[in-house]
Design an enzyme around this catalytic site. Structure first.
Site, PDB file in Angstrom:
ATOM      1  N   CYS A  65      12.427   9.409  18.357  1.00 58.49           N
ATOM      2  CA  CYS A  65      11.408   9.115  17.827  1.00 58.49           C
ATOM      3  C   CYS A  65      10.264   9.741  18.866  1.00 58.49           C
ATOM      4  O   CYS A  65      11.007  10.340  20.333  1.00 58.49           O
ATOM      5  CB  CYS A  65      10.407   8.350  16.754  1.00 58.49           C
ATOM      6  SG  CYS A  65      10.612   6.737  18.546  1.00 58.49           S
ATOM      7  N   HIS A  98      24.920  -5.926  30.930  1.00 61.82           N
ATOM      8  CA  HIS A  98      24.566  -7.548  29.895  1.00 61.82           C
ATOM      9  C   HIS A  98      23.982  -7.374  29.244  1.00 61.82           C
ATOM     10  O   HIS A  98      24.308  -8.877  29.538  1.00 61.82           O
ATOM     11  CB  HIS A  98      23.250  -7.830  31.828  1.00 61.82           C
ATOM     12  CG  HIS A  98      23.815  -7.026  33.546  1.00 61.82           C
ATOM     13  ND1 HIS A  98      22.715  -7.732  34.140  1.00 61.82           N
ATOM     14  CD2 HIS A  98      25.373  -6.695  33.844  1.00 61.82           C
ATOM     15  CE1 HIS A  98      23.759  -7.391  35.117  1.00 61.82           C
ATOM     16  NE2 HIS A  98      25.050  -6.668  35.061  1.00 61.82           N
TER      17      HIS A  98
HETATM   18  C1  RB5 Z   1       5.194  10.151  15.292  1.00 62.15           C
HETATM   19  O1  RB5 Z   1       3.849  11.232  15.366  1.00 62.15           O
HETATM   20  C2  RB5 Z   1       5.563   8.577  16.424  1.00 62.15           C
HETATM   21  O2  RB5 Z   1       4.986   8.300  15.717  1.00 62.15           O
HETATM   22  C3  RB5 Z   1       7.103   8.981  16.250  1.00 62.15           C
HETATM   23  O3  RB5 Z   1       8.022   9.230  16.194  1.00 62.15           O
HETATM   24  C4  RB5 Z   1       7.498   7.711  16.952  1.00 62.15           C
HETATM   25  O4  RB5 Z   1       7.591   8.056  18.156  1.00 62.15           O
HETATM   26  C5  RB5 Z   1       6.701   6.330  16.454  1.00 62.15           C
HETATM   27  O5  RB5 Z   1       6.447   5.543  17.884  1.00 62.15           O
END
Ligand code: RB5
Length: 157
Positions: A65, A98
Site C-alpha cells: 500500500c 526469529h
Molecule cells: C491510500 O491513500 C493509503 O492510505 C494506503 O495505500 C495505505 O498507505 C494505508 O496505510
C-alpha cells in the site's frame, strides 16, 4: 513456494517489480489484485492474502500500500497472520528467522523498486530458525491470540 500477493492503489507502483521478483525466485504467485491504479480500499485486499496464508493456500504473503501500514494492520486482524512492515533488510530477514513473519508489507511511497526487490528477495529466502527460544515466544504469541479470541483478556472497547 506459493506466495499470495495483493496491493491497493497506493502500492500499485511496486506491483510489477514485486511480482517479477517472486517469479525470478521461482515462486508461484496467487495474485489477488488490484491490477489497476484506481483508488480502492486496502482491507479487502489484505483479507484475501491473509486468508490464503492461514488457510494454507500460500506459505507467505506480500502486501503493498502507500506506507505498508494499513495493509499490515488489516492482515494482522486475522489470527495466524504475522505481518510486518519491513523497509530494511535486517528486519525482513530476522522477522522470518526469529518471529516466523509470514506476510511482508511494503509501502510504495516509502521505498523504490530497487529496494523493494531486495526486500522481497530477503523475505522469501529467509527461513524460520527452529530454536527453542523462538518457538517458545511464538507459542506465547499464539496463546495471547487465543486468550483475546476467547474473551479471557482484552475486551474490545
Ligand atoms: C491510500 O491513500 C493509503 O492510505 C494506503 O495505500 C495505505 O498507505 C494505508 O496505510
Amino acid at each position: 513456494m506459493i506466495v499470495a500477493f495483493a496491493t491497493d492503489h497506493g502500492g500499485f507502483p511496486l506491483r510489477a517489480v514485486v511480482l517479477q521478483t517472486c517469479r525470478d525466485l521461482s515462486c508461484q504467485v496467487l495474485d489477488f489484485g488490484t491490477d489497476r491504479p484506481e483508488p480502492c480500499d486496502y482491507p479487502e485486499y489484505a483479507r484475501k492474502v491473509a486468508l490464503a496464508v492461514v488457510d494454507g493456500q500460500a506459505e507467505r504473503g506480500i502486501l503493498l500500500c502507500g506506507s505498508g501500514v494499513g495493509m499490515c494492520l488489516a492482515a494482522n486482524k486475522v489470527p495466524g497472520v504475522r505481518a510486518c512492515v519491513c523497509h530494511d533488510t535486517y528486519s525482513a530477514r530476522q522477522g522470518v528467522e526469529h518471529d516466523h513473519m509470514n506476510v511482508l508489507c511494503l509501502g510504495a511511497r516509502v521505498v523504490g523498486p530497487g529496494l523493494a526487490r531486495i526486500l522481497v528477495q530477503t523475505f522469501l529466502t529467509a527461513r524460520f530458525d527452529e530454536l527453542p527460544r523462538h518457538r517458545r515466544r511464538l507459542d506465547q504469541l499464539a496463546q495471547l491470540e487465543k486468550d483475546v479470541l476467547a474473551g479471557r483478556i482484552g475486551k474490545a472497547p
